[in-house]
Design a protein around this motif. Structure first.
Motif, PDB file in Angstrom:
ATOM      1  N   SER A  68      29.789 -11.523 -39.072  1.00  0.00           N
ATOM      2  CA  SER A  68      30.224 -12.292 -37.897  1.00  0.00           C
ATOM      3  C   SER A  68      29.099 -12.620 -36.914  1.00  0.00           C
ATOM      4  O   SER A  68      29.311 -13.373 -35.967  1.00  0.00           O
ATOM      5  CB  SER A  68      31.343 -11.551 -37.164  1.00  0.00           C
ATOM      6  N   LEU A  69      27.899 -12.106 -37.142  1.00  0.00           N
ATOM      7  CA  LEU A  69      26.785 -12.391 -36.237  1.00  0.00           C
ATOM      8  C   LEU A  69      26.290 -13.813 -36.473  1.00  0.00           C
ATOM      9  O   LEU A  69      25.968 -14.192 -37.595  1.00  0.00           O
ATOM     10  CB  LEU A  69      25.647 -11.395 -36.460  1.00  0.00           C
ATOM     11  N   ASP A  70      26.213 -14.601 -35.409  1.00  0.00           N
ATOM     12  CA  ASP A  70      25.798 -15.996 -35.548  1.00  0.00           C
ATOM     13  C   ASP A  70      25.116 -16.455 -34.267  1.00  0.00           C
ATOM     14  O   ASP A  70      25.354 -17.566 -33.805  1.00  0.00           O
ATOM     15  CB  ASP A  70      27.015 -16.871 -35.838  1.00  0.00           C
ATOM     16  N   ALA A  71      24.303 -15.591 -33.682  1.00  0.00           N
ATOM     17  CA  ALA A  71      23.762 -15.959 -32.379  1.00  0.00           C
ATOM     18  C   ALA A  71      22.371 -15.406 -32.109  1.00  0.00           C
ATOM     19  O   ALA A  71      21.991 -15.296 -30.964  1.00  0.00           O
ATOM     20  CB  ALA A  71      24.718 -15.487 -31.290  1.00  0.00           C
ATOM     21  N   VAL A  72      21.618 -15.071 -33.134  1.00  0.00           N
ATOM     22  CA  VAL A  72      20.283 -14.520 -32.897  1.00  0.00           C
ATOM     23  C   VAL A  72      19.237 -15.516 -33.389  1.00  0.00           C
ATOM     24  O   VAL A  72      19.326 -16.050 -34.488  1.00  0.00           O
ATOM     25  CB  VAL A  72      20.095 -13.156 -33.594  1.00  0.00           C
ATOM     26  N   MET A  73      18.251 -15.742 -32.529  1.00  0.00           N
ATOM     27  CA  MET A  73      17.187 -16.676 -32.852  1.00  0.00           C
ATOM     28  C   MET A  73      15.852 -15.948 -32.728  1.00  0.00           C
ATOM     29  O   MET A  73      15.613 -15.241 -31.761  1.00  0.00           O
ATOM     30  CB  MET A  73      17.215 -17.865 -31.889  1.00  0.00           C
ATOM     31  N   LEU A  74      15.004 -16.117 -33.730  1.00  0.00           N
ATOM     32  CA  LEU A  74      13.659 -15.560 -33.703  1.00  0.00           C
ATOM     33  C   LEU A  74      12.674 -16.717 -33.590  1.00  0.00           C
ATOM     34  O   LEU A  74      12.859 -17.744 -34.235  1.00  0.00           O
ATOM     35  CB  LEU A  74      13.366 -14.790 -34.995  1.00  0.00           C
ATOM     36  N   VAL A 105      14.903 -23.295 -38.759  1.00  0.00           N
ATOM     37  CA  VAL A 105      15.236 -22.898 -40.128  1.00  0.00           C
ATOM     38  C   VAL A 105      16.349 -21.863 -40.003  1.00  0.00           C
ATOM     39  O   VAL A 105      16.265 -20.956 -39.168  1.00  0.00           O
ATOM     40  CB  VAL A 105      14.017 -22.265 -40.840  1.00  0.00           C
ATOM     41  N   THR A 106      17.392 -21.980 -40.804  1.00  0.00           N
ATOM     42  CA  THR A 106      18.467 -20.993 -40.770  1.00  0.00           C
ATOM     43  C   THR A 106      18.646 -20.366 -42.140  1.00  0.00           C
ATOM     44  O   THR A 106      18.396 -20.986 -43.173  1.00  0.00           O
ATOM     45  CB  THR A 106      19.803 -21.606 -40.306  1.00  0.00           C
ATOM     46  N   PHE A 107      19.081 -19.107 -42.103  1.00  0.00           N
ATOM     47  CA  PHE A 107      19.398 -18.388 -43.339  1.00  0.00           C
ATOM     48  C   PHE A 107      20.466 -17.354 -43.024  1.00  0.00           C
ATOM     49  O   PHE A 107      20.761 -17.073 -41.859  1.00  0.00           O
ATOM     50  CB  PHE A 107      18.144 -17.727 -43.936  1.00  0.00           C
ATOM     51  N   ARG A 108      21.047 -16.789 -44.062  1.00  0.00           N
ATOM     52  CA  ARG A 108      22.088 -15.767 -43.905  1.00  0.00           C
ATOM     53  C   ARG A 108      21.696 -14.524 -44.686  1.00  0.00           C
ATOM     54  O   ARG A 108      21.051 -14.616 -45.725  1.00  0.00           O
ATOM     55  CB  ARG A 108      23.432 -16.290 -44.399  1.00  0.00           C
ATOM     56  N   ASP A 109      22.123 -13.377 -44.156  1.00  0.00           N
ATOM     57  CA  ASP A 109      21.910 -12.133 -44.889  1.00  0.00           C
ATOM     58  C   ASP A 109      23.015 -12.002 -45.940  1.00  0.00           C
ATOM     59  O   ASP A 109      23.898 -12.866 -46.027  1.00  0.00           O
ATOM     60  CB  ASP A 109      21.816 -10.937 -43.931  1.00  0.00           C
ATOM     61  N   PRO A 110      23.013 -10.962 -46.766  1.00  0.00           N
ATOM     62  CA  PRO A 110      24.019 -10.839 -47.828  1.00  0.00           C
ATOM     63  C   PRO A 110      25.465 -10.803 -47.336  1.00  0.00           C
ATOM     64  O   PRO A 110      26.387 -11.143 -48.079  1.00  0.00           O
ATOM     65  CB  PRO A 110      23.645  -9.527 -48.524  1.00  0.00           C
ATOM     66  N   ASP A 111      25.687 -10.398 -46.073  1.00  0.00           N
ATOM     67  CA  ASP A 111      27.043 -10.388 -45.525  1.00  0.00           C
ATOM     68  C   ASP A 111      27.428 -11.720 -44.899  1.00  0.00           C
ATOM     69  O   ASP A 111      28.585 -11.922 -44.536  1.00  0.00           O
ATOM     70  CB  ASP A 111      27.190  -9.287 -44.470  1.00  0.00           C
ATOM     71  N   GLY A 112      26.467 -12.620 -44.724  1.00  0.00           N
ATOM     72  CA  GLY A 112      26.753 -13.906 -44.108  1.00  0.00           C
ATOM     73  C   GLY A 112      26.346 -14.004 -42.650  1.00  0.00           C
ATOM     74  O   GLY A 112      26.598 -15.022 -42.008  1.00  0.00           O
ATOM     75  N   ASN A 113      25.723 -12.953 -42.101  1.00  0.00           N
ATOM     76  CA  ASN A 113      25.209 -13.043 -40.737  1.00  0.00           C
ATOM     77  C   ASN A 113      24.149 -14.137 -40.703  1.00  0.00           C
ATOM     78  O   ASN A 113      23.252 -14.159 -41.542  1.00  0.00           O
ATOM     79  CB  ASN A 113      24.608 -11.713 -40.286  1.00  0.00           C
ATOM     80  N   ARG A 114      24.262 -15.046 -39.749  1.00  0.00           N
ATOM     81  CA  ARG A 114      23.376 -16.214 -39.682  1.00  0.00           C
ATOM     82  C   ARG A 114      22.232 -15.975 -38.713  1.00  0.00           C
ATOM     83  O   ARG A 114      22.436 -15.548 -37.587  1.00  0.00           O
ATOM     84  CB  ARG A 114      24.172 -17.443 -39.250  1.00  0.00           C
ATOM     85  N   THR A 116      18.584 -17.759 -37.100  1.00  0.00           N
ATOM     86  CA  THR A 116      17.868 -19.011 -36.857  1.00  0.00           C
ATOM     87  C   THR A 116      16.428 -18.695 -36.475  1.00  0.00           C
ATOM     88  O   THR A 116      16.189 -17.824 -35.638  1.00  0.00           O
ATOM     89  CB  THR A 116      18.535 -19.827 -35.732  1.00  0.00           C
ATOM     90  N   LEU A 117      15.509 -19.376 -37.117  1.00  0.00           N
ATOM     91  CA  LEU A 117      14.093 -19.272 -36.776  1.00  0.00           C
ATOM     92  C   LEU A 117      13.718 -20.554 -36.035  1.00  0.00           C
ATOM     93  O   LEU A 117      14.069 -21.644 -36.482  1.00  0.00           O
ATOM     94  CB  LEU A 117      13.240 -19.145 -38.037  1.00  0.00           C
ATOM     95  N   GLN A 118      13.037 -20.412 -34.899  1.00  0.00           N
ATOM     96  CA  GLN A 118      12.645 -21.581 -34.112  1.00  0.00           C
ATOM     97  C   GLN A 118      11.138 -21.632 -33.951  1.00  0.00           C
ATOM     98  O   GLN A 118      10.516 -20.654 -33.550  1.00  0.00           O
ATOM     99  CB  GLN A 118      13.265 -21.550 -32.724  1.00  0.00           C
ATOM    100  N   GLN A 119      10.581 -22.786 -34.279  1.00  0.00           N
ATOM    101  CA  GLN A 119       9.188 -23.071 -33.938  1.00  0.00           C
ATOM    102  C   GLN A 119       9.260 -23.873 -32.647  1.00  0.00           C
ATOM    103  O   GLN A 119       9.865 -24.951 -32.593  1.00  0.00           O
ATOM    104  CB  GLN A 119       8.505 -23.898 -35.034  1.00  0.00           C
TER     105      GLN A 119
END
Length: 123
Positions: A68-74, A105-114, A116-119
């Motif tokens: 359910s995590l869908d709000a973290v950006m690195l 760039v976005t990706f998901r972990d094995p559980d589907g947590n989304r 986002t990587l930002q340049q």
């Protein structure tokens, strides 16, 4: 408010071993701790390279539903390089999304947590 730092983000996962393998082995993030506190609580803490903020997961860590995590950006230096690294590690990632406020760039972990990587854009 006094100075405050975000140092740990809880990530809801269904399988701590699978998540640890993904974040540590596939992504290359550093495992800081992996402790079974009691039969209902395991604390796995992992930190992305160069980050002052870690993630933590394991049974008993969070009441959130796995995935359910869908709000973290690195923030990364180079979105294209990050995408290439993810794909080379076997991680499915969406291609670079060009916006005026950055490249993503976005990706998901094995559980589907989304994630986002930002340049950041040039200033």
């Amino acid at each position: 408010m006094q100075r405050a730092e975000i140092q740990v983000v809880l990530v809801p996962v269904s399988d701590a071993d699978r998540a640890k393998a993904f974040y540590a082995d596939a992504l290359g993030w550093h495992v800081d701790h992996d402790r079974v506190v009691d039969p209902q609580l395991r604390f796995v803490q992992i930190t992305p390279p160069g980050s002052a903020c870690s993630i933590a997961f394991g049974p008993g860590i969070s009441p959130m539903a796995p995935g359910s995590l869908d709000a973290v950006m690195l923030v990364v230096d180079d979105a294209d390089a990050a995408l290439a690294e993810l794909r080379a590690a076997g991680v499915e990632a969406e291609g670079v999304d060009e916006q005026a406020w950055g490249r993503f760039v976005t990706f998901r972990d094995p559980d589907g947590n989304r994630w986002t990587l930002q340049q950041l854009p040039q200033r």
